[in-house]
Design a protein around this motif. Structure first.
Motif, PDB file in Angstrom:
ATOM      1  N   PHE A 220     -36.421 -49.656   2.003  1.00 51.62           N
ATOM      2  CA  PHE A 220     -35.715 -50.166   2.558  1.00 51.62           C
ATOM      3  C   PHE A 220     -36.828 -51.151   3.935  1.00 51.62           C
ATOM      4  O   PHE A 220     -36.944 -52.137   4.273  1.00 51.62           O
ATOM      5  N   PHE A 221     -36.790 -49.549   4.986  1.00 52.82           N
ATOM      6  CA  PHE A 221     -37.306 -49.832   6.031  1.00 52.82           C
ATOM      7  C   PHE A 221     -38.904 -50.199   5.894  1.00 52.82           C
ATOM      8  O   PHE A 221     -39.691 -50.793   7.162  1.00 52.82           O
ATOM      9  N   ARG A 222     -39.722 -49.726   5.120  1.00 55.15           N
ATOM     10  CA  ARG A 222     -41.289 -49.849   4.728  1.00 55.15           C
ATOM     11  C   ARG A 222     -41.558 -51.625   4.802  1.00 55.15           C
ATOM     12  O   ARG A 222     -42.193 -52.065   5.187  1.00 55.15           O
ATOM     13  N   ILE A 223     -39.943 -52.039   3.692  1.00 50.14           N
ATOM     14  CA  ILE A 223     -40.798 -53.197   3.421  1.00 50.14           C
ATOM     15  C   ILE A 223     -40.360 -53.912   4.204  1.00 50.14           C
ATOM     16  O   ILE A 223     -40.954 -55.060   4.304  1.00 50.14           O
ATOM     17  N   CYS A 224     -39.078 -54.398   5.234  1.00 51.46           N
ATOM     18  CA  CYS A 224     -38.735 -54.764   5.994  1.00 51.46           C
ATOM     19  C   CYS A 224     -39.068 -54.134   7.407  1.00 51.46           C
ATOM     20  O   CYS A 224     -38.098 -54.944   8.355  1.00 51.46           O
ATOM     21  N   LYS A 225     -40.268 -53.760   7.590  1.00 55.09           N
ATOM     22  CA  LYS A 225     -40.723 -53.281   8.808  1.00 55.09           C
ATOM     23  C   LYS A 225     -40.780 -54.426  10.040  1.00 55.09           C
ATOM     24  O   LYS A 225     -40.118 -54.575  11.477  1.00 55.09           O
ATOM     25  N   LYS A 226     -41.158 -55.496   9.815  1.00 50.25           N
ATOM     26  CA  LYS A 226     -40.748 -56.829  10.662  1.00 50.25           C
ATOM     27  C   LYS A 226     -39.780 -57.403  11.183  1.00 50.25           C
ATOM     28  O   LYS A 226     -39.393 -57.399  12.320  1.00 50.25           O
TER      29      LYS A 226
END
Length: 403
Positions: A220-226
């Motif tokens: 989740f954090f990797r995909i939603c970094k922005k």
């Protein structure tokens, strides 16, 4: 035509163009750059710069051939790793949907409400050396959290048993997130812990609640970094405070679905770890190979000359004698069907099919999305080539060839 910031080198008849590229790359004249406000290298310095040139023209071709093939192997391994990352990302989006749009209607609340406990690290007083003397527990900093590594790297500093009483620690399976950095690009970079560690104040940690899978949380954090970065302060130093971090809203999908995703992600990560180890070996081998080649330590007689071009015919187009990597075929739907039909009578999943494609010597690595579309089309029509079913023994959806 070139601008005056560039120098053009036109090899004489006794020098093979591709060899010249590798020789200059390996023996960069960077030490000859002047110390002026506008660094540069003069034409005279370049003209007088010495690089090793084998007198035997065929040996130049052999060295260029050898190094280009080694580069091709490295490029293919890097592409394989990139595609594995894309596969996990695509699987995440396929199972949970876009977390920002939340088309699947998952419960979406603040991190502290349904994801996990947030802990901010700290730095035990530096003036007490006893806090840092022993290798009791790793003290993780932001330079141990990398963009493309799922787990934190080994720390350079350790806290002592006494230091840990002043510090803060987190257990195996927690997520560490960079929340203080000079650049917004570093904010939101995350990695999992696979051991108990302590950590500094630039990092916020999430200790997941019982119904949150660590692999789901990481991706989740990797995909939603922005999206995570959007919560940082707008000043020179980017910060997401603990209170702001706790308020970040996240989806909470079904726990069984999270676990199913984690099983897939772990398998792919296992393959990726092997590929990364292989890539490191290839890069080390390439460095050693090029050093030995330019020191004249290789037995070049065993390397075939791809195309023996005599110096007097050097005006021919480069394509006619450039080193070539051995390629067997182009990827196409026809080649994919051939591979699929070879699995007739077997049950297999997409991972196994993808590994088979990766092992094939195609001129260009097939793109994941293209293969996925081709596979989906094979389920359609009056006589579909493929069918899906649940394999009770394997406990997963498998593909079968309808022949």
């Amino acid at each position: 035509y070139v601008v005056n910031h560039l120098a053009t080198l036109q090899p004489i008849k006794n020098v093979f163009s591709d060899y010249l590229v590798y020789a200059l790359y390996r023996n960069k004249p960077s030490q000859l750059i002047n110390d002026s406000a506008y660094p540069s290298i003069s034409q005279k310095v370049i003209e007088e710069y010495k690089i090793p040139i084998p007198g035997n023209y065929d040996d130049q071709i052999r060295i260029a051939t050898l190094l280009s093939r080694a580069e091709a192997l490295i490029a293919k391994r890097k592409e394989s790793i990139r595609l594995l990352n894309e596969f996990i990302k695509s699987t995440f989006l396929g199972m949970f949907g876009d977390p920002m749009k939340n088309e699947k209607g998952w419960e979406k609340r603040a991190i502290k409400e349904h994801i996990g406990k947030v802990i901010t690290g700290n730095t035990p007083p530096r003036n007490n050396k006893a806090f840092y003397n022993e290798k009791f527990i790793e003290w993780i900093k932001t330079d141990n959290i990398f963009e493309n590594k799922i787990f934190i790297t080994e720390a350079r500093e350790y806290l002592s048993k006494l230091g840990l009483k002043e510090g803060r620690y987190i257990n195996n399976g927690s997520l560490l997130v960079t929340c203080i950095a000079g650049s917004v690009k570093s904010i939101g970079t995350a990695a999992l812990t696979n051991r108990m560690v302590s950590f500094n104040q630039q990092i916020n940690a999430i200790e997941p609640f019982d119904e949150i899978n660590s692999y789901f949380l990481y991706w989740f954090f990797r995909i939603c970094k922005k999206y995570i970065q959007s919560h940082a302060t707008k000043g020179m130093k980017k910060i997401i405070t603990k209170s702001e971090f706790e308020k970040i809203k996240m989806i909470k999908p079904d726990f069984n679905l999270q676990n199913k995703f984690a099983q897939i992600a772990e398998k792919v990560e296992s393959i990726k770890t092997k590929y990364e180890a292989s890539l490191t070996e290839l890069e080390n081998f390439y460095g050693s190979l090029s050093q030995r080649a330019f020191r004249g330590e290789l037995d070049l007689s065993r390397i075939p000359v791809v195309t023996a071009i005599k110096p007097e015919t050097a005006e021919l187009k480069l394509e006619s004698y450039a080193p070539k990597v051995e390629i067997t075929k182009r990827f196409s739907k026809k080649e994919l069907i051939k591979i699929i039909k070879s699995k007739s009578g077997q049950s297999f999943n997409f991972d196994e099919l993808w590994n088979r494609l990766d092992a094939s010597s195609f001129e260009e690595q097939p793109q994941y999305d293209d293969v996925k579309k081709m596979i989906f089309n094979m389920f359609e029509g009056e006589k579909p080539l493929l069918s899906q079913s649940f394999d009770k023994q394997r406990k997963e959806i498998v593909l079968r060839v309808n022949i």
